[in-house]
Design a protein around this motif. Structure first.
Motif, PDB file in Angstrom:
ATOM      1  N   ASN A  86      -7.980  32.385   9.192  1.00 20.31           N
ATOM      2  CA  ASN A  86      -8.558  31.365  10.074  1.00 20.31           C
ATOM      3  C   ASN A  86      -9.662  32.060  10.863  1.00 20.31           C
ATOM      4  N   VAL A  87     -10.901  31.718  10.528  1.00 17.03           N
ATOM      5  CA  VAL A  87     -12.042  32.434  11.101  1.00 17.03           C
ATOM      6  C   VAL A  87     -12.524  31.832  12.417  1.00 17.03           C
ATOM      7  N   ASN A  88     -11.997  30.647  12.769  1.00 20.06           N
ATOM      8  CA  ASN A  88     -12.382  29.987  14.026  1.00 20.06           C
ATOM      9  C   ASN A  88     -13.906  29.913  14.166  1.00 20.06           C
TER      10      ASN A  88
ATOM     11  N   ILE B 248     -19.164  35.611  10.977  1.00 23.80           N
ATOM     12  CA  ILE B 248     -20.145  36.425  10.254  1.00 23.80           C
ATOM     13  C   ILE B 248     -20.913  37.324  11.220  1.00 23.80           C
ATOM     14  N   LYS B 249     -21.190  36.806  12.406  1.00 24.74           N
ATOM     15  CA  LYS B 249     -21.876  37.621  13.421  1.00 24.74           C
ATOM     16  C   LYS B 249     -20.982  38.745  13.941  1.00 24.74           C
ATOM     17  N   LYS B 250     -19.690  38.621  13.709  1.00 19.43           N
ATOM     18  CA  LYS B 250     -18.727  39.600  14.216  1.00 19.43           C
ATOM     19  C   LYS B 250     -18.166  40.504  13.116  1.00 19.43           C
TER      20      LYS B 250
ATOM     21  N   GLY C 107     -12.901  39.554  14.949  1.00 18.71           N
ATOM     22  CA  GLY C 107     -13.861  38.550  14.516  1.00 18.71           C
ATOM     23  C   GLY C 107     -13.391  37.136  14.708  1.00 18.71           C
ATOM     24  N   SER C 108     -12.105  36.964  15.033  1.00 14.94           N
ATOM     25  CA  SER C 108     -11.509  35.654  15.270  1.00 14.94           C
ATOM     26  C   SER C 108     -10.309  35.854  16.180  1.00 14.94           C
ATOM     27  N   ASP C 109      -9.755  34.741  16.684  1.00 13.37           N
ATOM     28  CA  ASP C 109      -8.503  34.855  17.442  1.00 13.37           C
ATOM     29  C   ASP C 109      -7.305  34.987  16.495  1.00 13.37           C
TER      30      ASP C 109
END
Length: 250
Positions: A7-9, A15-17, A238-240
């Protein structure tokens, strides 16, 4: 085969992270993402060697799923039975010996206002997965928005009855697992109480590993002997959520 679910939120934010660094490093055969939060035409993603399948939500900046696969599927279904679910929550890829399903399960919301809808959705999804399973074994992955057991939440006592840890939601997961399916991470790590896949953005929560395990790889029981490894890549940012990993001999 190496499989990843994350889950990339917000895929553009991820992508920026550093999303692509991880994507290239892990070199999965199939890579599924949930909560992409974008519409068709809002991203131009070049992933050498992968076919891309997208299920966008009608609402802008909301929900949505995608699957990137090295192997061409026999067929692809959007929603349940190609129906008109407007939130882009399910993608099903049919391969020769199995179905690969990624899902972003609806959240019951903090107030539990969406709990009745969530439970209806769970019943429909249960029937859908069993319908597939009658034809071929199923590999199911994604953010299922429920911590199944107390071991899956850092502070289980204070979270009882909260969204994602209600008796009703947990019961639906129990029903699924008792009907011929395996929670692969628990198959390999039945007693680990420190493996989580989601943390709030509150300060130091992730550093202290105060999290929930709400992302899963679940497979048909008859694939049990083909399982090699199941992990949560908890150090990947990169996500929560963190990515989850399944290695299976297919």
């Amino acid at each position: 085969m190496k499989l990843i679910s994350w889950n990339v939120n917000g895929l553009r934010a991820a992508i920026k992270k550093g999303f692509l660094d991880y994507f290239n490093e892990v070199d999965a055969d199939i890579f599924a993402v949930q909560e992409i939060k974008l519409q068709e035409g809002q991203i131009d993603l070049e992933l050498d060697g992968y076919e891309q399948y997208w299920n966008y939500a009608e609402k802008k900046g909301y929900s949505g799923t995608a699957v990137f696969t090295k192997k061409t599927p026999i067929s692809v279904s959007y929603g349940m039975n190609n129906d008109s679910h407007p939130e882009g929550r399910i993608l099903t890829l049919e391969f020769e010996n199995y179905y690969f399903v990624t899902v972003y399960t609806p959240n019951a919301q903090r107030s539990l206002a969406r709990l009745p809808l969530r439970l209806e959705w769970e019943d429909e999804f249960y029937q859908y997965i069993h319908q597939l399973d009658q034809d071929k074994p199923v590999i199911l992955c994604g953010d299922m928005n429920v911590a199944h057991q107390p071991i899956d939440v850092k502070n289980d006592q204070s979270n009882r009855g909260n969204s994602g840890f209600t008796e009703e939601e947990r019961g639906k997961m129990t029903r699924l697992l008792n009907s011929g399916f395996i929670d692969t991470l628990r198959y390999f790590h039945p007693d680990r109480d420190d493996i989580f896949t989601w943390w709030s953005y509150m300060k130091t929560v992730r550093e202290r590993n105060i999290g929930w395990r709400i992302d899963y790889f679940i497979v048909s029981e008859r694939l049990k002997d083909k399982l090699i490894n199941s992990q949560a890549h908890t150090k990947v940012m990169g996500s929560d959520h963190c990515p989850i990993y399944l290695e299976i001999n297919l």
